[in-house]
Design a protein around this motif. Sequence first.
Motif: not given
Length: 400
Positions: A80-86, A216-223
């Motif tokens: 569940g965490y990996l689905k929500r977070d990444e 801390y900055s910038g846009t989150k990128l997909p794993t």
Amino acid sequence: MKFEFSDNMKNIKSSEIRELLKYIHVPGMISFGGGLPNPESFPGEELKNILDDIMENYASSALQYGQTEGLPELKEQLAGYLKRDENINVNPENIMLTTGSQQALYALPLIFANEGDYVITEAPTYVGMLSSLNVNRIRSVSVGLDDMGMKTDELEERLKTMKSMGIKPKFIYTIPTFQNPAGYTMTLDRRKHLLELAEQYNVPVIEDNPYGDLRYSGTKLPTLKSLDTNDMVTYLGTFSKIMAPGLRTGFTVSQPEVLGEFNKLKQSLDLATDSLSQYIAYEYIRKGIIYKQIPKTIELYRRKRDIMLEALDDEMTDATWSRPDGGMFLWVKLSKNMDALKMLKRAINNKVAYVTGSAFYHNNPEMNTMRLNFTYSSDDDLKEGVRRLAKTVKDEKESL
């Protein structure tokens, strides 16, 4: 008695990073050498409450041997965490709990490669992988980095050349997000290109993501794992940076056949990851504490990153450094004629420590490089440590 040791031990070198940790305890020393999370980021009170609950509700299981593949309840929470977070879609049976992610870094080369085989790594790359390759006598081909991460055009050339020589690499190892040691993050285009190449040449990918939550900055990128549609990627994660490193709880996400081999090897390594730490991690996610704690850690580390960058801007000349959007490290390049390893003695005398960049290369090290950690030191020590380091660099350069 004179002991005779195995040839395997000849391939194991003491970690420069672990050796540098001793300087943390030298009076007056400011160390940027270790990769230590800051104790201020540890959720002490929350973990105390979790431990109380575990002793009341799960003591007989938490203090007992566990399953080799890991606590089922924790694997459910992790899915569940990996689905929500990444945005990683994974079934619990595709997750194995490990004793820190370092256990996976030791095991996976042993699973995928034989002695003398080749793998592909970034240059520089994490010393934990390098030590595993050395002890298992596995060779590597290096691909360079820039501020956009692994140079996938260079990767493509390496793969073409190796194929023409009849060599198939056993895997590609990468830390695409806030890379250790350099702090760089691989762009989305390069992530997609890497996966295209992995599929084209039928080479598995090991994605190490210990710092992904610390942006801390910038846009989150997909794993890479979330982009992977062909089961090419084995994904490594850890609780060390988002809970507490002393609990030594990591996890590996991969296909059942890979985890089946890992299961057999893990039985001979430690039987199972310790049950108590797994129950703590289970409650840490289940109670939602992880989602409250990570923003606090981000706030702390963002401030420390900014302090170190500002100090470098003010104090350091004749050098360049990375400006990471997250993670724990900066990568410094000195003038080409300088040697950070030779300079280390002068730095220690000036009561400041770092890790020489040469420690992060399997082949052809760049001797004018160093890694700095900004998460552990106090705010004042970050400023003073950079001042001492700048003086060290200036004095060393003048002595050449």
